[in-house]
Write a protein that holds these residues in place. Structure first.
Motif: not given
Length: 331
Positions: A89-102
């Motif tokens: 993602l960093k190489e392509n200009g994107y950001n990551l949002v992490l979420s947890n389903s537990n």
């Protein structure tokens, strides 16, 4: 806070030119771009990403939804996946949002609803247990989705998996070739595709060596340290001479039981675990394992996702990555 007008004045260009540089909506000469970027830096100006995403319907943000449990060391596995995703993602200009389903189906549905409202460009998801959840009804259809690690039942889409069956089969074959016929199998809750596939590999290896399947050698329970300890004790008392433990946290519990009861490894009990972490290398003796390509799974998942984002609509794609059997001193 500086405004786009302040940037335009400092760079001696129009506000429209600044907008075109930021959004890439029209050709702007390199020298002019440099002036705009320099002005933005001097003024500490940051574009309003929320407003941009609302206008363009593109947020340059990817969601990652994984089933993390506080007591489960498989969290390291999912974090390795996240590292692989982030690198691409960093190489392509994107950001990551992490979420947890537990590891909870209702919580997973709620988190998908949140992502549906956040204008993400794509989603990578490791689904909860293998029951059918009708994912088609949960996604809003405005972004592509790639499933990882577990194959969702009742859903046809892009998936990136590890060959759990083959990895387990090879590990059990090593134990069989060393003369073990009473091989215990410790697993987390069955019904999750990864656990089921590892059990299939165990059974297949026994069948190919003409060893009768003994159901009492299969021990299933919640994937916890305490349960791994307990099930190793049960199998030891039943007279098995080798253990295959199908996840990391239960491997830790099993090793703890063997150490606490002075069961010599591998002379009195051979053992092979699943996943590879640093503690396994410094155990006494070092632990043999099936290593999963977690980082590579993350990279493959987001590379497939970016293809979809950029317009590739051809069919569905399933990638099967190979695990690696690492032999150390425990078998």
């Amino acid at each position: 806070m500086a405004s786009i007008k302040d940037v335009a004045i400092k760079a001696e260009v129009s506000t429209a030119t600044v907008s075109h540089v930021i959004n890439g909506t029209r050709y702007v000469a390199d020298k002019t771009k440099e002036k705009v970027y320099a002005a933005m830096k001097d003024l500490d100006y940051s574009p309003n990403m929320v407003a941009r995403s609302l206008r363009s319907r593109k947020s340059n943000t990817i969601g990652l939804l994984v089933p993390l449990l506080a007591e489960d060391t498989s969290n390291f596995f999912f974090m390795s996946i996240a590292n692989g995703i982030e690198q691409v993602l960093k190489e392509n200009g994107y950001n990551l949002v992490l979420s947890n389903s537990n590891e909870n189906a209702d919580m997973e549905k709620d988190q998908i609803k949140v992502f549906n409202r956040q204008h993400i460009d794509g989603l990578v998801i490791a689904p909860v247990n293998g029951k059918e959840h009708r994912y088609e009804d949960q996604f809003n259809g405005e972004y592509p989705v790639v499933f990882i690690d577990r194959r969702p039942q009742g859903y046809k889409g892009d998936t990136i998996l590890v060959n759990n069956r083959q990895g387990t089969k090879e590990a059990v074959e090593v134990l069989l070739n060393k003369g073990h016929e009473k091989i215990g199998f410790i697993t987390g809750t069955l019904g999750i595709t990864t656990s089921d596939e590892r059990l299939e590999g165990y059974k297949e290896s026994l069948a190919q060596h003409h060893i009768a399947f003994n159901k009492s050698y299969i021990k299933e329970g919640p994937a916890t340290f305490q349960k791994g300890y307990q099930l190793a004790e049960e199998l030891h008392k039943e007279g098995v001479t080798a253990l295959f433990v199908a996840n990391n946290v239960m491997t830790m519990g099993s090793v703890s039981y063997l150490q606490a009861n002075d069961v010599k490894v591998p002379d009195q009990m051979a053992i092979i675990g699943y996943d590879d972490y640093d503690w396994m290398k410094i155990a006494s003796p070092p632990l043999s394992v099936v290593r999963q390509p977690a980082f590579e799974m993350g990279k493959a998942a987001v590379e497939q996702l970016l293809k979809r984002i950029h317009g590739d609509t051809e069919g569905t794609n399933e990638v099967m990555l190979n695990s690696e059997l690492v032999i150390r001193g425990s078998c």
